[in-house]
Design a protein around this motif. Structure first.
Motif, PDB file in Angstrom:
ATOM      1  N   LYS A   1     -95.436  13.036  18.073  1.00 16.98           N
ATOM      2  CA  LYS A   1     -95.141  12.822  16.652  1.00 16.98           C
ATOM      3  C   LYS A   1     -94.370  14.011  16.079  1.00 16.98           C
ATOM      4  O   LYS A   1     -94.527  15.140  16.530  1.00 16.98           O
ATOM      5  CB  LYS A   1     -96.439  12.640  15.861  1.00 16.98           C
ATOM      6  CG  LYS A   1     -97.168  11.359  16.189  1.00 16.98           C
ATOM      7  CD  LYS A   1     -98.432  11.247  15.368  1.00 16.98           C
ATOM      8  CE  LYS A   1     -99.151   9.937  15.661  1.00 16.98           C
ATOM      9  NZ  LYS A   1    -100.351   9.783  14.839  1.00 16.98           N
ATOM     10  N   MET A   2     -93.570  13.746  15.067  1.00 15.09           N
ATOM     11  CA  MET A   2     -92.768  14.780  14.412  1.00 15.09           C
ATOM     12  C   MET A   2     -93.537  15.354  13.233  1.00 15.09           C
ATOM     13  O   MET A   2     -93.844  14.637  12.269  1.00 15.09           O
ATOM     14  CB  MET A   2     -91.442  14.195  13.927  1.00 15.09           C
ATOM     15  CG  MET A   2     -90.591  15.168  13.154  1.00 15.09           C
ATOM     16  SD  MET A   2     -89.862  16.430  14.169  1.00 15.09           S
ATOM     17  CE  MET A   2     -88.372  15.589  14.678  1.00 15.09           C
TER      18      MET A   2
ATOM     19  N   THR B   1     -92.110   6.652   5.998  1.00 17.00           N
ATOM     20  CA  THR B   1     -90.949   6.673   5.100  1.00 17.00           C
ATOM     21  C   THR B   1     -91.358   6.358   3.668  1.00 17.00           C
ATOM     22  O   THR B   1     -90.828   6.948   2.724  1.00 17.00           O
ATOM     23  CB  THR B   1     -89.887   5.662   5.586  1.00 17.00           C
ATOM     24  OG1 THR B   1     -89.552   5.991   6.939  1.00 17.00           O
ATOM     25  CG2 THR B   1     -88.642   5.706   4.740  1.00 17.00           C
TER      26      THR B   1
ATOM     27  N   SER C   1     -94.177  11.730  10.550  1.00  9.43           N
ATOM     28  CA  SER C   1     -95.030  11.786  11.736  1.00  9.43           C
ATOM     29  C   SER C   1     -95.315  10.443  12.408  1.00  9.43           C
ATOM     30  O   SER C   1     -95.408  10.380  13.629  1.00  9.43           O
ATOM     31  CB  SER C   1     -96.346  12.482  11.411  1.00  9.43           C
ATOM     32  OG  SER C   1     -97.065  11.786  10.418  1.00  9.43           O
TER      33      SER C   1
ATOM     34  N   GLU D   1     -93.352   7.834  12.375  1.00 11.46           N
ATOM     35  CA  GLU D   1     -92.125   7.088  12.673  1.00 11.46           C
ATOM     36  C   GLU D   1     -91.127   7.854  13.532  1.00 11.46           C
ATOM     37  O   GLU D   1     -90.206   7.253  14.079  1.00 11.46           O
ATOM     38  CB  GLU D   1     -91.449   6.677  11.359  1.00 11.46           C
ATOM     39  CG  GLU D   1     -92.307   5.759  10.512  1.00 11.46           C
ATOM     40  CD  GLU D   1     -91.688   5.469   9.159  1.00 11.46           C
ATOM     41  OE1 GLU D   1     -90.493   5.740   8.951  1.00 11.46           O
ATOM     42  OE2 GLU D   1     -92.415   4.966   8.280  1.00 11.46           O
ATOM     43  N   GLN D   2     -91.263   9.163  13.622  1.00 10.96           N
ATOM     44  CA  GLN D   2     -90.310   9.962  14.383  1.00 10.96           C
ATOM     45  C   GLN D   2     -91.022  10.663  15.534  1.00 10.96           C
ATOM     46  O   GLN D   2     -92.213  10.947  15.458  1.00 10.96           O
ATOM     47  CB  GLN D   2     -89.674  11.040  13.493  1.00 10.96           C
ATOM     48  CG  GLN D   2     -88.834  10.503  12.363  1.00 10.96           C
ATOM     49  CD  GLN D   2     -88.322  11.641  11.468  1.00 10.96           C
ATOM     50  OE1 GLN D   2     -89.013  12.609  11.209  1.00 10.96           O
ATOM     51  NE2 GLN D   2     -87.092  11.489  10.997  1.00 10.96           N
ATOM     52  N   THR D   3     -90.256  10.957  16.571  1.00 10.90           N
ATOM     53  CA  THR D   3     -90.776  11.773  17.665  1.00 10.90           C
ATOM     54  C   THR D   3     -89.970  13.059  17.727  1.00 10.90           C
ATOM     55  O   THR D   3     -88.805  13.103  17.318  1.00 10.90           O
ATOM     56  CB  THR D   3     -90.684  11.035  19.018  1.00 10.90           C
ATOM     57  OG1 THR D   3     -89.336  10.640  19.237  1.00 10.90           O
ATOM     58  CG2 THR D   3     -91.577   9.813  19.045  1.00 10.90           C
ATOM     59  N   ASN D   4     -90.606  14.098  18.212  1.00 12.41           N
ATOM     60  CA  ASN D   4     -89.927  15.384  18.310  1.00 12.41           C
ATOM     61  C   ASN D   4     -89.302  15.544  19.693  1.00 12.41           C
ATOM     62  O   ASN D   4     -89.687  14.867  20.641  1.00 12.41           O
ATOM     63  CB  ASN D   4     -90.892  16.531  17.986  1.00 12.41           C
ATOM     64  CG  ASN D   4     -91.943  16.715  19.054  1.00 12.41           C
ATOM     65  OD1 ASN D   4     -91.653  17.179  20.146  1.00 12.41           O
ATOM     66  ND2 ASN D   4     -93.191  16.340  18.747  1.00 12.41           N
ATOM     67  N   SER D   5     -88.361  16.441  19.798  1.00 15.35           N
ATOM     68  CA  SER D   5     -87.660  16.658  21.074  1.00 15.35           C
ATOM     69  C   SER D   5     -88.344  17.715  21.932  1.00 15.35           C
ATOM     70  O   SER D   5     -87.872  18.026  23.011  1.00 15.35           O
ATOM     71  CB  SER D   5     -86.208  17.058  20.801  1.00 15.35           C
ATOM     72  OG  SER D   5     -86.172  18.288  20.111  1.00 15.35           O
TER      73      SER D   5
ATOM     74  N   ASP E   1     -84.727  18.358   5.498  1.00 18.30           N
ATOM     75  CA  ASP E   1     -85.165  17.748   6.754  1.00 18.30           C
ATOM     76  C   ASP E   1     -86.527  17.119   6.524  1.00 18.30           C
ATOM     77  O   ASP E   1     -87.399  17.731   5.883  1.00 18.30           O
ATOM     78  CB  ASP E   1     -85.270  18.794   7.870  1.00 18.30           C
ATOM     79  CG  ASP E   1     -83.922  19.242   8.382  1.00 18.30           C
ATOM     80  OD1 ASP E   1     -83.055  18.379   8.593  1.00 18.30           O
ATOM     81  OD2 ASP E   1     -83.731  20.458   8.574  1.00 18.30           O
TER      82      ASP E   1
END
Length: 158
Positions: A91-92, A50, A80, A82-86, A76
């Motif tokens: 990692k996002m 962030t 990477s 801090e977020q995860t992908n669905s 958007d």
């Protein structure tokens, strides 16, 4: 070229710089481009944390400037660390944002949107692999689609 066409901008890290200037002209300055633009600008920015969200206060101000037409600017973030992908729970990254919104992305490209990629060249293999997969899942030939979108597809990576 056509102010009614959507613009999709995919950036990692410092690749945001040209898009920042472009968005500034569209959403902050009193320019002809700003008054004529009738499409949607969609920014997908990938950063590790962030704290690496470059120019967020500026982008927030741009979104406030589109209050009369909020759909004009969509942002958007792929954060990477801090977020995860669905898709696989990992990692996002920017390719995951594109894949998670593949139907919207493909529709925009088929309707003449221009897509721009700017940032580290290491992002492109994952993006291309991801787009090939989403096309395959929809019974589309990604190579043929890329040829169809050739004049709309812009890559500037380093």
């Amino acid at each position: 070229e056509d102010p009614s066409k959507d613009i999709i901008m995919v950036a990692t890290g410092t690749g945001i710089a040209p898009f920042r200037g472009f968005m500034h002209r569209l959403f902050m300055e009193n320019t002809v481009a700003r008054h004529m633009f009738a499409g949607q600008a969609w920014l997908i920015l990938g950063v590790p944390t962030t704290s690496g969200m470059l120019y967020k206060p500026e982008f927030d101000a741009m979104q406030q400037n589109t209050a009369d037409r909020p759909e004009a600017l969509k942002i958007d973030y792929a954060i990477s660390r801090e977020q995860t992908n669905s898709i696989d729970g990992g990692k996002m990254y920017v390719q995951h944002v594109l894949a998670q919104q593949a139907d919207v992305l493909l529709e925009k490209l088929d309707n003449g949107a221009h897509i721009y990629f700017c940032g580290l060249k290491g992002m492109m293999p994952g993006i291309l692999e991801s787009l090939e997969k989403v096309c395959q899942e929809r019974g589309l030939d990604f190579s043929a689609k890329q040829k169809e979108w050739k004049s709309q597809w812009h890559v500037e990576v380093y």
